[in-house]
Scaffold this active site. Sequence first.
Site, short mmCIF file in Angstrom:
data_model
loop_
_atom_site.label_atom_id
_atom_site.label_comp_id
_atom_site.label_asym_id
_atom_site.label_seq_id
_atom_site.Cartn_x
_atom_site.Cartn_y
_atom_site.Cartn_z
N HIS A 103 0.94 -1.32 0.08
CA HIS A 103 -0.12 0.04 0.09
C HIS A 103 0.95 1.25 0.02
O HIS A 103 0.67 2.17 -0.90
CB HIS A 103 -0.96 0.00 1.18
CG HIS A 103 -1.91 -1.02 1.05
ND1 HIS A 103 -1.92 -2.12 1.26
CD2 HIS A 103 -3.32 -0.78 0.72
CE1 HIS A 103 -3.14 -2.98 1.11
NE2 HIS A 103 -3.86 -1.89 0.86
N ARG B 288 -1.32 2.17 7.46
CA ARG B 288 -1.11 0.71 7.55
C ARG B 288 -0.26 0.54 8.77
O ARG B 288 -0.40 -0.53 9.62
CB ARG B 288 0.03 0.29 6.50
CG ARG B 288 -0.75 0.75 5.10
CD ARG B 288 -1.82 0.06 4.88
NE ARG B 288 -1.68 -1.48 4.80
CZ ARG B 288 -2.75 -2.37 4.65
NH1 ARG B 288 -3.97 -2.10 4.59
NH2 ARG B 288 -2.41 -3.42 4.28
N HIS C 81 1.53 -3.13 9.48
CA HIS C 81 2.79 -3.14 9.04
C HIS C 81 3.51 -2.56 10.00
O HIS C 81 3.14 -1.81 11.15
CB HIS C 81 2.89 -2.04 8.09
CG HIS C 81 2.54 -3.00 6.57
ND1 HIS C 81 3.30 -3.90 6.19
CD2 HIS C 81 1.56 -2.75 5.57
CE1 HIS C 81 2.72 -4.17 4.79
NE2 HIS C 81 1.65 -3.65 4.60
N ASP D 6 8.37 -1.27 7.15
CA ASP D 6 7.75 -1.76 5.97
C ASP D 6 7.31 -0.61 5.20
O ASP D 6 7.36 -0.65 4.20
CB ASP D 6 6.30 -2.63 6.57
CG ASP D 6 6.75 -3.80 7.43
OD1 ASP D 6 8.16 -4.42 7.40
OD2 ASP D 6 6.01 -4.16 8.22
#
Length: 94
Positions: free
Chosen positions: A13, A46, A52, A56
């Site tokens: 994403h 995220r 995450h 990340d």
Amino acid sequence: MKLSNSGSWPSGHATVGTMMGIILSDMVPEKRAEIMARAAEYAHNRVVGGIHYPSDVEMGKISGSAIAAVLLSRPDFKTEFEVARSELRSDLGM
């Protein structure tokens, strides 16, 4: 709840959000700050959502930046980019 078996690094994403933010802000540079702030928020969500780790997301931003640079250097992409840019700016009244 079934756990995901997809990898977490880099965040897909964050990669896609950053790539699209860069490309869109190249189409509408007057809105670059707002577009990139939204892309960063999208990526950070995220981490907020527990999907995450911050690393990340950071690697996703790096990946997205690299992909955008490659796309923007390709002649075939540049041709389509200019068509989309003109259409978007026209629709925005710019």
